[in-house]
Design a protein around this motif. Structure first.
Motif, PDB file in Angstrom:
ATOM      1  N   ALA A 185       9.850   9.746  59.826  1.00 19.34           N
ATOM      2  CA  ALA A 185      10.326  11.170  58.897  1.00 19.34           C
ATOM      3  C   ALA A 185      10.875   9.958  57.791  1.00 19.34           C
ATOM      4  N   LEU A 186      11.123  10.599  56.799  1.00 21.22           N
ATOM      5  CA  LEU A 186      12.179  10.877  55.235  1.00 21.22           C
ATOM      6  C   LEU A 186      13.397  11.218  55.303  1.00 21.22           C
ATOM      7  N   THR A 187      13.551  10.301  55.285  1.00 23.72           N
ATOM      8  CA  THR A 187      15.196  10.840  54.437  1.00 23.72           C
ATOM      9  C   THR A 187      15.760  10.710  53.321  1.00 23.72           C
ATOM     10  N   ILE A 188      15.996  11.558  52.625  1.00 27.91           N
ATOM     11  CA  ILE A 188      16.866  11.364  51.416  1.00 27.91           C
ATOM     12  C   ILE A 188      18.249  10.564  51.230  1.00 27.91           C
ATOM     13  N   ASN A 189      18.683   9.637  50.035  1.00 27.37           N
ATOM     14  CA  ASN A 189      19.088   8.915  50.048  1.00 27.37           C
ATOM     15  C   ASN A 189      20.475   9.357  48.734  1.00 27.37           C
ATOM     16  N   CYS A 190      21.240  10.501  49.075  1.00 24.72           N
ATOM     17  CA  CYS A 190      22.074  11.210  48.445  1.00 24.72           C
ATOM     18  C   CYS A 190      22.750  10.691  47.333  1.00 24.72           C
ATOM     19  N   GLY A 191      23.496   8.628  47.646  1.00 26.35           N
ATOM     20  CA  GLY A 191      23.791   7.731  46.299  1.00 26.35           C
ATOM     21  C   GLY A 191      22.687   8.281  45.358  1.00 26.35           C
ATOM     22  N   LYS A 192      21.104   7.223  45.397  1.00 28.47           N
ATOM     23  CA  LYS A 192      20.876   6.945  45.113  1.00 28.47           C
ATOM     24  C   LYS A 192      20.649   8.517  44.287  1.00 28.47           C
ATOM     25  N   LEU A 193      20.394   9.348  44.861  1.00 29.99           N
ATOM     26  CA  LEU A 193      19.293  10.754  44.200  1.00 29.99           C
ATOM     27  C   LEU A 193      20.632  11.160  42.498  1.00 29.99           C
ATOM     28  N   ASN A 194      21.959  11.136  42.877  1.00 28.99           N
ATOM     29  CA  ASN A 194      23.108  11.753  42.061  1.00 28.99           C
ATOM     30  C   ASN A 194      23.112  10.212  41.022  1.00 28.99           C
ATOM     31  N   ASP A 195      22.471   8.672  41.263  1.00 30.12           N
ATOM     32  CA  ASP A 195      21.971   8.403  40.359  1.00 30.12           C
ATOM     33  C   ASP A 195      20.872   8.434  39.347  1.00 30.12           C
ATOM     34  N   GLU A 196      19.847   8.921  40.173  1.00 30.02           N
ATOM     35  CA  GLU A 196      18.826   9.052  39.418  1.00 30.02           C
ATOM     36  C   GLU A 196      18.826  10.344  38.317  1.00 30.02           C
ATOM     37  N   PHE A 197      19.675  11.488  38.899  1.00 30.88           N
ATOM     38  CA  PHE A 197      19.943  12.707  38.390  1.00 30.88           C
ATOM     39  C   PHE A 197      20.724  12.415  37.149  1.00 30.88           C
ATOM     40  N   SER A 198      21.885  11.256  37.118  1.00 33.57           N
ATOM     41  CA  SER A 198      22.312  11.717  36.034  1.00 33.57           C
ATOM     42  C   SER A 198      21.703  10.629  35.010  1.00 33.57           C
ATOM     43  N   ARG A 199      20.450  10.250  34.714  1.00 32.36           N
ATOM     44  CA  ARG A 199      19.249   9.924  33.821  1.00 32.36           C
ATOM     45  C   ARG A 199      18.333  11.423  33.596  1.00 32.36           C
ATOM     46  N   ASN A 200      18.827  12.405  34.171  1.00 30.61           N
ATOM     47  CA  ASN A 200      17.349  13.152  34.074  1.00 30.61           C
ATOM     48  C   ASN A 200      18.019  14.737  34.266  1.00 30.61           C
ATOM     49  N   SER A 201      17.949  15.241  32.919  1.00 27.46           N
ATOM     50  CA  SER A 201      18.457  16.607  33.426  1.00 27.46           C
ATOM     51  C   SER A 201      17.612  18.339  34.106  1.00 27.46           C
ATOM     52  N   VAL A 202      16.663  18.070  33.773  1.00 24.93           N
ATOM     53  CA  VAL A 202      15.633  19.212  33.953  1.00 24.93           C
ATOM     54  C   VAL A 202      15.431  18.953  34.974  1.00 24.93           C
ATOM     55  N   SER A 203      15.004  17.929  35.811  1.00 25.43           N
ATOM     56  CA  SER A 203      14.929  18.100  37.679  1.00 25.43           C
ATOM     57  C   SER A 203      16.037  18.342  38.055  1.00 25.43           C
ATOM     58  N   ARG A 204      17.218  17.728  37.618  1.00 22.29           N
ATOM     59  CA  ARG A 204      18.552  18.209  38.087  1.00 22.29           C
ATOM     60  C   ARG A 204      19.331  19.562  38.542  1.00 22.29           C
ATOM     61  N   GLY A 205      18.888  20.207  37.144  1.00 26.79           N
ATOM     62  CA  GLY A 205      19.105  21.713  37.372  1.00 26.79           C
ATOM     63  C   GLY A 205      18.711  22.824  38.400  1.00 26.79           C
ATOM     64  N   PRO A 206      17.732  22.686  38.570  1.00 24.88           N
ATOM     65  CA  PRO A 206      16.925  23.343  39.964  1.00 24.88           C
ATOM     66  C   PRO A 206      17.719  22.692  41.315  1.00 24.88           C
ATOM     67  N   VAL A 207      17.706  21.159  41.797  1.00 24.14           N
ATOM     68  CA  VAL A 207      18.665  20.954  43.025  1.00 24.14           C
ATOM     69  C   VAL A 207      19.787  21.501  42.655  1.00 24.14           C
ATOM     70  N   ARG A 208      20.321  21.402  41.542  1.00 21.48           N
ATOM     71  CA  ARG A 208      22.218  22.060  41.216  1.00 21.48           C
ATOM     72  C   ARG A 208      22.457  23.656  42.293  1.00 21.48           C
ATOM     73  N   ASP A 209      20.912  23.938  41.323  1.00 18.66           N
ATOM     74  CA  ASP A 209      21.238  25.638  41.607  1.00 18.66           C
ATOM     75  C   ASP A 209      21.480  25.914  43.161  1.00 18.66           C
ATOM     76  N   TYR A 210      19.919  25.094  43.544  1.00 17.56           N
ATOM     77  CA  TYR A 210      19.378  24.925  45.607  1.00 17.56           C
ATOM     78  C   TYR A 210      20.716  24.684  46.517  1.00 17.56           C
TER      79      TYR A 210
END
Length: 394
Positions: A185-210
Motif C-alpha cells: 500500500a501507499l500512504t501519505i505523510n501529512c507532515g511532509k505534505l504540509n512542508d511541501e505545500f509551504s513552498r507551492n500554492s498552485v497545488s495546495r489550493g485544490p487540496v485545501r478545498d477538497y
C-alpha cells in the motif's frame, strides 16, 4: 553442475534459517501452539513469489537522481489514479508531483495477519492499496457492525482506497484493518505534505478545498461515518469544490487530452503518453465547449473507467404521506421509513401552462439540479421550500 550446486546451497541456507528460528523459539520458551503458528506462517510466505522492492534492486543505484525521481513519480501517480480527486490533481503541476511522490508518499508492506490499524487508534492518513487485499473487522460502533463477515464491502482490494477519513478529520478508527493476503500500500505523510505545500500554492489550493469539502460532506445528515470509502460519492464531492478549484483540475485533464491527441498524431506509444490511462479522444471544438461549461459552473468532469465523463448532479425525492400512529395496517416491528416504502408516493403527472392552456403529461419525481457547491440535503430543502410549499404540512 553449477546449477545443482547453487540449488543445494540454497536449500542448506533455508534449512539453517529454519533451525535458527526453531532454536530462538525454544530458547525463549514459546508455547508449542504459538511456535507452530509462527513456523507455518514462515513456510507460507516462503512459498509465495517474492516481489522485489526498489531498495533491493542494486542497479537502480547507478541511475541518476533525476531519473530515480521520474521512476518514482511514474509508479506512484499510476496508483493515485484509483482516487477520483488525487488521480486528477497529480497532473496539475508535474514539478510539484515529483516532490510529492518522492517526499510525501511512503510504501507499506503487509503479510497475512498484519494489522494496518486498530479500533480506537487515531486516524492520521489514507491507504492506497496497490497489491493484495486488506480486510476490515468492524467494531461495535461501526456502521458495518451488522454486515456479514463475507460482505464484499469489508474487503479493500487493489487498486482502491482503503480508508481516507483519518486524513481530513479528527478521527478514531471504528474497526480494525487486517491484511488477509500479502499486500502493498501507499500512504501519505501529512507532515511532509504540509512542508511541501509551504513552498507551492498552485497545488495546495485544490487540496485545501477538497479537505474542506470532505469535512462538510461528512457532516451532512445522510453521510455514513465509516472508516471505509465505499459509501462516499466522490464525484458529488468533486462538484462541491469551489469553481476555481474545479477549473484548475479540469484544465489539467483538458491539457492531457490535448497532449494525448498530439501524441497519437506523432505516432507516440501509449507508454510515453502523459496520461496513458485516459482513453477518451475528443476534437478541439468539443473540448472547448466542455471547458466553457466547466468554467461557468454548469457541469463537472471526471474520469470513469478510463473515459472522460461529464457530470450533472440532480436530486430526486420520493415523498410519502406520513401514516398516523393509530394506523392498524402499519407494521409496528419496523421503522416508519421502512413501513411506507410499499405505499404510494408523490409524482408530477402533468403541468398546465396558464398562458396557453396547454397540458403536458409527465410522470416525474419532485427534484432539481444541484446548484454550485450545494449539498444533496440543501438541494432537497430548496425543492421543498420552492416547489412543494403550496402543499402545506400534513
Amino acid at each position: 553442475s553449477a546449477m545443482m550446486t547453487q540449488y543445494r546451497l540454497f536449500l542448506e541456507e533455508a534449512q539453517r534459517k529454519m533451525r535458527q528460528l526453531h532454536s530462538y523459539l525454544d530458547q525463549e520458551g514459546v508455547s508449542p501452539d504459538l511456535s507452530m503458528a509462527i513456523k507455518m506462517q514462515v513456510l507460507a510466505v516462503l512459498k509465495q513469489s517474492q516481489r522485489l522492492k526498489a531498495r533491493e534492486v542494486v542497479h537502480l543505484g547507478l541511475v541518476s537522481t533525476s531519473m530515480q525521481r521520474a521512476l518514482r513519480t511514474h509508479l506512484v501517480s499510476r496508483h493515485l489514479s484509483s482516487h477520483v480527486f488525487f488521480g486528477v490533481w497529480c497532473h496539475v503541476d508535474m514539478a510539484f508531483l515529483a516532490s510529492f511522490c518522492t517526499s510525501c508518499v511512503e510504501d507499506l508492506y503487509f503479510t497475512p495477519g498484519d494489522i494496518c490499524f486498530r479500533e480506537n487508534e487515531d486516524g492520521e492518513t489514507m491507504f492506497f492499496v496497490k497489491l493484495g487485499t486488506l480486510s476490515y473487522k468492524p467494531g461495535g460502533f461501526a456502521p458495518e457492525a451488522s454486515y456479514r463477515e463475507n460482505d464484499p464491502r469489508l474487503e479493500c482490494k487493489a487498486p482502491s482506497v482503503a480508508t481516507e477519513v483519518g486524513m481530513w478529520l479528527a478521527w478514531q478508527y471504528l474497526g480494525t484493518l487486517v491484511c488477509s493476503q500479502t499486500s502493498e500500500a501507499l500512504t501519505i505523510n501529512c507532515g511532509k505534505l504540509n512542508d511541501e505545500f509551504s513552498r507551492n500554492s498552485v497545488s495546495r489550493g485544490p487540496v485545501r478545498d477538497y479537505a474542506v469539502a470532505f469535512f462538510a460532506y461528512m457532516k451532512e445528515p445522510d453521510a455514513i461515518l465509516s472508516d471505509l470509502t465505499y459509501s462516499i460519492d466522490y464525484h458529488g464531492l468533486m462538484f462541491a469544490l469551489p469553481l476555481q478549484s474545479r477549473v484548475t483540475l479540469s484544465d489539467s485533464l483538458f491539457g492531457k487530452l490535448e497532449t494525448v491527441r498530439m501524441s497519437i498524431m506523432s505516432a507516440e506509444t501509449a507508454e510515453t503518453q502523459a496520461f496513458p490511462f485516459l482513453k477518451t479522444r475528443l476534437p478541439r471544438a468539443t473540448i472547448a465547449k466542455i471547458r466553457d461549461e466547466v468554467r461557468t459552473g454548469k457541469t463537472c468532469i471526471g474520469v470513469v473507467d478510463q473515459q472522460l465523463v461529464r457530470f450533472v448532479f440532480v436530486v430526486a425525492m420520493r415523498v410519502y404521506r406520513r401514516p398516523s400512529l393509530d394506523d392498524e395496517s402499519l407494521d409496528q416491528s419496523v421503522s416508519v421509513i421502512d413501513a411506507v416504502k410499499s405505499r404510494p408516493f408523490l409524482v408530477k403527472v402533468g403541468e398546465l401552462n396558464k398562458n396557453t392552456g396547454r397540458l403536458s403529461v409527465s410522470c416525474v419525481l419532485p427534484g432539481s439540479k444541484r446548484k454550485e457547491q450545494e449539498t444533496t440535503v440543501h438541494a432537497m430543502q430548496r425543492v421543498i421550500d420552492e416547489d412543494l410549499s403550496a402543499m402545506g404540512t400534513p
